[in-house]
Design a protein around this motif. Structure first.
Motif, short mmCIF file in Angstrom:
data_model
loop_
_atom_site.label_atom_id
_atom_site.label_comp_id
_atom_site.label_asym_id
_atom_site.label_seq_id
_atom_site.Cartn_x
_atom_site.Cartn_y
_atom_site.Cartn_z
N UNK A 145 1.20 -1.20 0.05
CA UNK A 145 -0.43 0.32 0.26
C UNK A 145 0.77 1.14 -0.35
N UNK A 146 -0.02 2.44 0.03
CA UNK A 146 0.86 3.82 0.05
C UNK A 146 1.59 3.72 1.16
N UNK A 147 3.20 3.99 1.07
CA UNK A 147 4.37 4.33 2.26
C UNK A 147 4.33 3.05 2.72
N UNK A 148 4.40 1.74 2.24
CA UNK A 148 4.42 0.73 3.08
C UNK A 148 3.62 0.20 3.04
N UNK A 149 2.31 0.42 3.15
CA UNK A 149 1.19 0.51 4.53
C UNK A 149 0.78 -1.37 4.03
N UNK A 150 -0.30 -1.88 4.84
CA UNK A 150 -0.86 -3.07 4.06
C UNK A 150 -2.19 -3.07 3.70
N UNK A 151 -2.52 -3.38 2.59
CA UNK A 151 -4.12 -3.20 2.13
C UNK A 151 -4.65 -4.31 3.34
N UNK A 152 -6.11 -3.63 3.93
CA UNK A 152 -6.65 -4.54 4.09
C UNK A 152 -7.48 -5.81 4.09
N UNK A 153 -7.58 -5.83 2.60
CA UNK A 153 -7.69 -7.52 2.50
C UNK A 153 -7.05 -7.99 2.23
N UNK A 154 -5.72 -7.59 2.26
CA UNK A 154 -4.36 -8.69 2.06
C UNK A 154 -3.76 -9.46 3.47
N UNK A 155 -4.18 -8.39 4.46
CA UNK A 155 -4.06 -8.63 5.69
C UNK A 155 -5.13 -9.45 6.06
N UNK A 156 -6.41 -9.41 5.86
CA UNK A 156 -7.05 -10.09 6.21
C UNK A 156 -6.88 -11.95 5.44
N UNK A 157 -6.17 -11.84 4.48
CA UNK A 157 -5.93 -12.91 4.05
C UNK A 157 -4.73 -13.79 4.62
N UNK A 158 -4.23 -12.40 4.70
CA UNK A 158 -2.05 -12.95 5.37
C UNK A 158 -2.87 -13.84 7.19
N UNK A 159 -3.78 -13.08 7.71
CA UNK A 159 -4.15 -13.54 9.39
C UNK A 159 -4.73 -14.73 9.04
N UNK A 160 -5.82 -14.85 7.81
CA UNK A 160 -6.26 -15.94 7.74
C UNK A 160 -5.84 -16.97 7.24
N UNK A 161 -4.99 -17.27 6.61
CA UNK A 161 -3.52 -18.35 6.23
C UNK A 161 -2.60 -18.91 7.36
N UNK A 162 -2.61 -17.87 8.29
CA UNK A 162 -1.60 -17.71 9.51
C UNK A 162 -2.20 -18.87 10.92
N UNK A 163 -3.69 -18.14 10.80
CA UNK A 163 -4.71 -18.64 12.16
C UNK A 163 -4.82 -20.07 11.96
N UNK A 164 -4.54 -21.17 13.19
CA UNK A 164 -5.86 -21.89 13.62
C UNK A 164 -6.83 -21.51 13.75
N UNK A 165 -8.30 -21.71 13.00
CA UNK A 165 -9.75 -21.52 13.31
C UNK A 165 -9.29 -22.65 14.67
N UNK A 166 -9.20 -23.39 14.90
CA UNK A 166 -9.98 -24.24 16.23
C UNK A 166 -9.51 -23.65 17.12
N UNK A 167 -8.32 -22.76 17.26
CA UNK A 167 -7.77 -22.04 18.34
C UNK A 167 -8.17 -20.76 18.92
N UNK A 168 -9.23 -20.19 17.98
CA UNK A 168 -10.03 -19.34 18.42
C UNK A 168 -11.48 -19.34 18.97
N UNK A 169 -12.31 -19.10 19.66
CA UNK A 169 -12.79 -19.20 21.14
C UNK A 169 -13.62 -17.93 20.42
N UNK A 170 -13.40 -16.79 20.43
CA UNK A 170 -14.05 -15.50 21.33
C UNK A 170 -14.52 -14.88 19.89
N UNK A 171 -14.15 -14.92 17.98
CA UNK A 171 -14.70 -14.55 17.20
C UNK A 171 -15.19 -15.61 16.23
N UNK A 172 -16.59 -15.65 15.25
CA UNK A 172 -16.16 -16.36 14.35
C UNK A 172 -15.49 -16.56 13.37
N UNK A 173 -14.71 -17.52 13.02
CA UNK A 173 -13.47 -16.77 12.00
C UNK A 173 -14.57 -17.30 10.66
N UNK A 174 -15.02 -17.86 10.58
CA UNK A 174 -15.63 -18.03 9.11
C UNK A 174 -16.47 -17.01 8.86
#
Length: 176
Positions: A145-174
């Motif tokens: 993104x501008x000045x080395x920022x991270x586009x939100x869509x790319x951040x979302x994809x990165x996070x969803x790829x990195x986390x283990x959804x079975x280890x998430x209990x507070x928010x609905x990952x789906x």
């Protein structure tokens, strides 16, 4: 303490112990960007600031997940000292037509900390006092993104790829 920090360098441990925190971070940012309430969050879509407090180990989990690096004036590279914090600023940019119909969201990440001197002397951090160190931190996998920022869509994809959804209990990952 060192044994606890060593856990943060193990990516499997990071996923097991940090997935819920990273999912919470994404859900909070999504809620702020969309204005829609996300189940499981205590913050509101209209909040101007959302603050999560934790320990250095939480910062190290985020560092490992997102491959972050920082260097402040007073501390070693990637050191999360007492009172140090990662900040995630949600930034916007209108489309080329500037009619406001399409807003792009970006994340600007910084690491903020007091200097050795500020901590040693319990220096005030307000008014004319020298401000804490604040260094820009790129998220290497999405610094397009501008000045080395991270586009939100790319951040979302990165996070969803990195986390283990079975280890998430507070928010609905789906629904992220």
């Amino acid at each position: 303490h060192q044994e606890g920090l060593d856990v943060t360098e193990d990516y499997i441990a990071t996923q097991a112990f940090g997935s819920d925190m990273l999912a919470q971070l994404l859900a909070t940012i999504e809620q702020l960007a969309t204005g829609k309430t996300v189940q499981g969050l205590l913050s509101k879509p209209t909040d101007k600031l959302v603050y999560y407090a934790g320990h250095d180990i939480n910062i190290y989990f985020l560092r490992n997940f997102l491959r972050l690096n920082w260097l402040t004036k007073s501390y070693n590279m990637n050191q999360a000292m007492p009172g140090g914090m990662l900040t995630f600023d949600l930034m916007t940019e209108d489309d080329n037509d500037n009619d406001g119909s399409s807003v792009q969201y970006y994340l600007r990440v910084s690491f903020v900390s007091q200097s050795y001197f500020q901590q040693r002397t319990a220096a005030p951090l307000t008014g004319a006092a020298p401000q804490p160190d604040s260094v820009f931190v790129t998220i290497p996998e999405c610094a397009t993104g501008p000045q080395g920022t991270c586009p939100l869509e790319d951040f979302r994809a990165l996070v969803l790829k990195a986390i283990r959804s079975e280890c998430v209990s507070t928010v609905p990952v789906g629904s992220l």
